[in-house]
Design an enzyme around this catalytic site. Structure first.
Site, PDB file in Angstrom:
ATOM      1  N   ASN A  93       0.806  -1.215   0.000  1.00  0.00           N
ATOM      2  CA  ASN A  93       0.000   0.000   0.000  1.00  0.00           C
ATOM      3  C   ASN A  93       0.850   1.280   0.000  1.00  0.00           C
ATOM      4  OD1 ASN A  93      -2.388   1.589   0.250  1.00  0.00           O
ATOM      5  ND2 ASN A  93      -3.350  -0.148   1.290  1.00  0.00           N
ATOM      6  N   HIS A 123      23.406  -0.018   9.131  1.00  0.00           N
ATOM      7  CA  HIS A 123      24.708   0.640   9.056  1.00  0.00           C
ATOM      8  C   HIS A 123      25.602  -0.033  10.093  1.00  0.00           C
ATOM      9  CE1 HIS A 123      23.350   3.697   6.341  1.00  0.00           C
ATOM     10  NE2 HIS A 123      22.276   3.884   7.097  1.00  0.00           N
ATOM     11  N   ALA A 170      -0.766  -2.597  13.533  1.00  0.00           N
ATOM     12  CA  ALA A 170      -0.369  -1.259  13.089  1.00  0.00           C
ATOM     13  C   ALA A 170       0.672  -0.678  14.050  1.00  0.00           C
ATOM     14  CB  ALA A 170      -1.595  -0.364  13.035  1.00  0.00           C
ATOM     15  N   THR A 175      11.403  -6.721  15.763  1.00  0.00           N
ATOM     16  CA  THR A 175      12.860  -6.829  15.902  1.00  0.00           C
ATOM     17  C   THR A 175      13.316  -8.280  16.054  1.00  0.00           C
ATOM     18  OG1 THR A 175      12.655  -6.544  18.275  1.00  0.00           O
ATOM     19  CG2 THR A 175      13.071  -4.561  17.001  1.00  0.00           C
ATOM     20  N   LYS A 176      12.342  -9.187  16.272  1.00  0.00           N
ATOM     21  CA  LYS A 176      12.699 -10.603  16.463  1.00  0.00           C
ATOM     22  C   LYS A 176      11.807 -11.464  15.574  1.00  0.00           C
ATOM     23  CE  LYS A 176      14.779 -10.607  20.965  1.00  0.00           C
ATOM     24  NZ  LYS A 176      14.697  -9.196  21.406  1.00  0.00           N
TER      25      LYS A 176
HETATM   26  C1  LIG Z   1      -3.606  -6.207  15.272  1.00  0.00           C
HETATM   27  C2  LIG Z   1      -5.085  -6.007  14.950  1.00  0.00           C
HETATM   28  C3  LIG Z   1      -5.461  -6.761  13.670  1.00  0.00           C
HETATM   29  C4  LIG Z   1      -5.846  -6.582  16.134  1.00  0.00           C
HETATM   30  O1  LIG Z   1      -7.206  -6.350  15.943  1.00  0.00           O
HETATM   31  P1  LIG Z   1      -8.266  -7.009  16.991  1.00  0.00           P
HETATM   32  O2  LIG Z   1      -8.177  -8.500  16.886  1.00  0.00           O
HETATM   33  O3  LIG Z   1      -9.575  -6.387  16.695  1.00  0.00           O
HETATM   34  O4  LIG Z   1      -7.679  -6.646  18.396  1.00  0.00           O
HETATM   35  P2  LIG Z   1      -8.321  -5.801  19.575  1.00  0.00           P
HETATM   36  O5  LIG Z   1      -8.614  -4.413  19.101  1.00  0.00           O
HETATM   37  O6  LIG Z   1      -9.450  -6.613  20.154  1.00  0.00           O
HETATM   38  O7  LIG Z   1      -7.119  -5.729  20.604  1.00  0.00           O
HETATM   39  C5  LIG Z   1      -6.665  -6.858  21.342  1.00  0.00           C
HETATM   40  C6  LIG Z   1      -5.514  -6.411  22.226  1.00  0.00           C
HETATM   41  O8  LIG Z   1      -4.388  -6.131  21.397  1.00  0.00           O
HETATM   42  C7  LIG Z   1      -3.983  -4.760  21.528  1.00  0.00           C
HETATM   43  N1  LIG Z   1      -3.645  -4.263  20.190  1.00  0.00           N
HETATM   44  C8  LIG Z   1      -4.422  -4.243  19.093  1.00  0.00           C
HETATM   45  N2  LIG Z   1      -3.766  -3.747  18.056  1.00  0.00           N
HETATM   46  C9  LIG Z   1      -2.536  -3.440  18.510  1.00  0.00           C
HETATM   47  C10 LIG Z   1      -1.407  -2.866  17.878  1.00  0.00           C
HETATM   48  N3  LIG Z   1      -1.417  -2.522  16.592  1.00  0.00           N
HETATM   49  N4  LIG Z   1      -0.290  -2.695  18.626  1.00  0.00           N
HETATM   50  C11 LIG Z   1      -0.274  -3.039  19.943  1.00  0.00           C
HETATM   51  N5  LIG Z   1      -1.315  -3.594  20.589  1.00  0.00           N
HETATM   52  C12 LIG Z   1      -2.445  -3.773  19.867  1.00  0.00           C
HETATM   53  C13 LIG Z   1      -5.192  -4.039  22.088  1.00  0.00           C
HETATM   54  O9  LIG Z   1      -4.821  -2.876  22.781  1.00  0.00           O
HETATM   55  C14 LIG Z   1      -5.802  -5.096  22.965  1.00  0.00           C
HETATM   56  O10 LIG Z   1      -5.075  -5.146  24.173  1.00  0.00           O
HETATM   57  P3  LIG Z   1      -5.811  -5.478  25.581  1.00  0.00           P
HETATM   58  O11 LIG Z   1      -6.359  -6.877  25.422  1.00  0.00           O
HETATM   59  O12 LIG Z   1      -4.719  -5.367  26.586  1.00  0.00           O
HETATM   60  O13 LIG Z   1      -6.877  -4.451  25.735  1.00  0.00           O
HETATM   61  C15 LIG Z   1      -5.449  -4.520  14.737  1.00  0.00           C
HETATM   62  O14 LIG Z   1      -5.458  -3.810  15.970  1.00  0.00           O
HETATM   63  C16 LIG Z   1      -4.488  -3.813  13.806  1.00  0.00           C
HETATM   64  O15 LIG Z   1      -3.423  -3.288  14.189  1.00  0.00           O
HETATM   65  N6  LIG Z   1      -4.889  -3.809  12.490  1.00  0.00           N
HETATM   66  C17 LIG Z   1      -4.095  -3.180  11.463  1.00  0.00           C
HETATM   67  C18 LIG Z   1      -5.006  -2.233  10.659  1.00  0.00           C
HETATM   68  C19 LIG Z   1      -4.255  -1.569   9.587  1.00  0.00           C
HETATM   69  O16 LIG Z   1      -3.103  -1.208   9.718  1.00  0.00           O
HETATM   70  N7  LIG Z   1      -4.900  -1.367   8.439  1.00  0.00           N
HETATM   71  C20 LIG Z   1      -4.271  -0.723   7.310  1.00  0.00           C
HETATM   72  C21 LIG Z   1      -4.773  -1.269   6.041  1.00  0.00           C
HETATM   73  S1  LIG Z   1      -3.860  -2.697   5.521  1.00  0.00           S
END
Ligand SMILES: CC(C)(COP(=O)(O)OP(=O)(O)OC[C@H]1O[C@@H](n2cnc3c(N)ncnc32)[C@H](O)[C@@H]1OP(=O)(O)O)[C@@H](O)C(=O)NCCC(=O)NCCS
Length: 207
Positions: A93, A123, A170, A175-176
């Protein structure tokens, strides 16, 4: 401290100018890099569908390997593409950056979100003798399995292997290595969940 001259004429490795070092280092790939710079510039911002088709044609020729048609959105920046291999149905994207200098190998059905950065070299910072900008890169290939989704703004650091079926949340900085079917998030990325087997997928409805 005896600092090396930045634009010295001597050909001793430590005293070469930036241009001399660039030519020495990229001797074999310099044409490829020039070509990818120009072709990338010409096609990068073209709108769909012509843009998708032209970018696919350009990067099919430049990548080390490409499995099938792939979706390269506008304003993706790809460099050192001679080191990039992607499988079938690859999508990347807008705003994402991949630097294939140290090698990036990506499986089938991989989606890369907006502004993701994938780097495959560091680097050489473990020395003080020269400025970091003047020493060689340390190559560290990245491997990404099949059916992986990398969320917006994530960074995949050099040397990391990401297993099949992984979701990178997101903003994560990976790093691992990440095991198959894990969901990782945070900085540095930690496991925050697992994809469950047996859950019925929601299928895209057309029309
Ligand atoms: C990772 C992801 C898929 C998880 O979605 P989900 O299954 O609905 O997860 P939830 O929102 O129920 O969160 C579950 C736990 O993970 C944590 N969490 C969710 N996304 C996170 C992220 N990106 N980084 C860190 N922690 C995250 C939440 O805070 C939550 O923690 P808790 O249980 O302590 O409250 C989603 O949050 C995400 O990052 N999607 C990416 C979206 C994106 O970038 N789209 C662009 C188009 S490709």
């Amino acid at each position: 401290m005896d600092r090396p001259v930045l634009f010295g004429r001597k050909t001793d490795d430590h005293r070469m100018s930036y241009l001399q070092r660039f030519i020495k280092k990229y001797n074999r790939s310099i044409l490829h890099i020039l070509l990818e710079d120009w072709l990338g510039w010409l096609t990068r911002s073209l709108p769909a569908p012509l843009g998708f088709i032209l970018r696919w044609m350009v990067y099919r020729a430049l990548f080390k390997q490409m499995g099938s048609f792939c979706w390269i959105y506008p304003n993706v920046y790809l460099t050192h593409t001679y080191g990039i291999e992607v499988g079938k149905t690859f999508g990347i994207n807008s705003g994402a950056v991949m630097d294939g200098r140290g090698g990036i190998k990506i499986g089938d059905d991989v989606m890369i979100g907006p502004n993701v950065v994938i780097a495959s070299s560091n680097h050489d910072y473990q020395q003080h003798a020269l400025p970091m900008a003047r020493v060689d890169h340390v190559m560290a290939p990245v491997q990404i399995g099949n059916d992986v989704w990398i969320g917006a703004n994530a960074v995949i650091t050099p040397g990391v292997t990401i297993g099949d079926g992984v979701v990178v949340g997101a903003g994560a900085v990976v790093t691992k290595d990440v095991d198959a079917y894990c969901i990782v998030g945070g900085v540095p990325a930690k496991v925050i969940g697992h994809r469950q087997a047996g859950v019925q997928p929601s299928v895209m409805e057309m029309g």
